[in-house]
Design a protein around this motif. Sequence first.
Motif, PDB file in Angstrom:
ATOM      1  N   SER A  93       0.861  -1.282   0.015  1.00 28.94           N
ATOM      2  CA  SER A  93       0.099   0.044   0.034  1.00 28.94           C
ATOM      3  C   SER A  93       0.903   1.162   0.011  1.00 28.94           C
ATOM      4  O   SER A  93       2.004   1.143   0.217  1.00 28.94           O
ATOM      5  CB  SER A  93      -0.769   0.000   1.188  1.00 28.94           C
ATOM      6  OG  SER A  93      -0.224   0.474   2.451  1.00 28.94           O
ATOM      7  N   TRP A 110       3.201  -4.711   6.449  1.00 25.26           N
ATOM      8  CA  TRP A 110       3.121  -3.790   5.342  1.00 25.26           C
ATOM      9  C   TRP A 110       4.100  -3.682   4.604  1.00 25.26           C
ATOM     10  O   TRP A 110       5.317  -3.827   4.822  1.00 25.26           O
ATOM     11  CB  TRP A 110       2.881  -2.296   6.071  1.00 25.26           C
ATOM     12  CG  TRP A 110       1.734  -2.183   7.165  1.00 25.26           C
ATOM     13  CD1 TRP A 110       1.660  -2.260   8.380  1.00 25.26           C
ATOM     14  CD2 TRP A 110       0.529  -1.787   6.674  1.00 25.26           C
ATOM     15  NE1 TRP A 110       0.402  -2.144   8.697  1.00 25.26           N
ATOM     16  CE2 TRP A 110      -0.603  -1.690   7.677  1.00 25.26           C
ATOM     17  CE3 TRP A 110      -0.156  -1.724   5.116  1.00 25.26           C
ATOM     18  CZ2 TRP A 110      -1.820  -1.661   7.368  1.00 25.26           C
ATOM     19  CZ3 TRP A 110      -1.438  -1.153   4.948  1.00 25.26           C
ATOM     20  CH2 TRP A 110      -2.161  -1.139   6.184  1.00 25.26           C
ATOM     21  N   HIS A 155       3.316  -0.908  12.400  1.00 25.39           N
ATOM     22  CA  HIS A 155       2.140  -0.709  12.211  1.00 25.39           C
ATOM     23  C   HIS A 155       1.532   0.759  12.864  1.00 25.39           C
ATOM     24  O   HIS A 155       0.678   1.504  12.008  1.00 25.39           O
ATOM     25  CB  HIS A 155       1.404  -2.047  12.812  1.00 25.39           C
ATOM     26  CG  HIS A 155      -0.135  -1.712  12.752  1.00 25.39           C
ATOM     27  ND1 HIS A 155      -0.752  -2.057  11.306  1.00 25.39           N
ATOM     28  CD2 HIS A 155      -1.126  -1.532  13.552  1.00 25.39           C
ATOM     29  CE1 HIS A 155      -2.142  -2.036  11.604  1.00 25.39           C
ATOM     30  NE2 HIS A 155      -2.190  -1.481  12.775  1.00 25.39           N
ATOM     31  N   LYS A 180       2.396   3.359  10.568  1.00 22.07           N
ATOM     32  CA  LYS A 180       1.553   3.541   9.157  1.00 22.07           C
ATOM     33  C   LYS A 180       0.177   4.155   9.443  1.00 22.07           C
ATOM     34  O   LYS A 180      -0.256   4.958   8.831  1.00 22.07           O
ATOM     35  CB  LYS A 180       1.374   2.076   8.808  1.00 22.07           C
ATOM     36  CG  LYS A 180       0.621   1.731   7.564  1.00 22.07           C
ATOM     37  CD  LYS A 180       1.606   2.042   6.069  1.00 22.07           C
ATOM     38  CE  LYS A 180       0.887   1.762   4.943  1.00 22.07           C
ATOM     39  NZ  LYS A 180       1.844   1.905   3.837  1.00 22.07           N
TER      40      LYS A 180
END
Length: 224
Positions: free
Chosen positions: A20, A49, A126, A129
Motif C-alpha cells: 500500500s 506492510w 503498524h 503506518k
Amino acid sequence: MTTGLDADDLENILQIDIVSDVVCPWCIVGFKQLEQAIENTGASAAIKWHPFELNPDMPQEGENLRAHIMRKYGTTAEQSQETRDRLTGLGAGLGFDFSFTDDMRMVNTFKAHQLIHWAGPEGKEHPLKMALFEAYFKDGKDVSDTETLADIAAGQGLDRNEAVRVLEDGRFADVVREEESFWRQNGIEGVPAVIFERRHMISGAQGAENYASIIRQLVDNEAA
C-alpha cells in the motif's frame, strides 16, 4: 490482530501482507474493512506492510490533489467530489476521518516508506503506518517533509533525531526500492493488494464481509 511477530510466534496465526501507499485512501479503507473482518471472525492475524508508490515521479513540491486526480484518471471535478463524499462516508462507518480540502496536495511518499521500514525492527511499523494515514488524510500534513515525518515518528515513541538521520542519509532507500520493484514484478500495479498466507492475493478494498469470507475459508482449510 497482531503485528511485528517473530517467526516462532506465527504458528496458527494468519499471515497477511499488505502492499500500500500512505496517500492511497482506498488503502486505509481496505485495511479498516480487513480489521473489522478479523475482529468479526475472531481470527489471529499478523499484519506486515509493504511499500508501493502511487506516484514515484512526483516532485518534492507535490501537486494539488484534485488537479492530480483529474489529470491522472481523466475525471471531472464533480466525479472527484463524488469520490471524496463516498470515501468520507465509508471512512466514517469504519472509524476513520477523511478531511479533504481544496488545497490538499498529492506528495511523494518515498521518504515515508523508508521511515516505515526503519520502524519495523522497533516494533512500530503498524502504529507508524496508521499515524501516517491519519496525518495525511485527517490532519492534512505533508508526509513528504522530513521534519513532519520525524514529528510523526516521535509521536509513536520513536527517536526523532534518528528519524531525521534515517531520512537524510537514505540508508534504507535501496532496500525500499528493491521491495517496490519486487511487488511490481509480481504483478501488483495498484493498491491495496492484500496477500493472505503468501498465496492468495486480493486487490482493492473488498469489504469486511468479503475479507471475512476469505479468512474463514483459510482457517477452515488449515483446520481440515
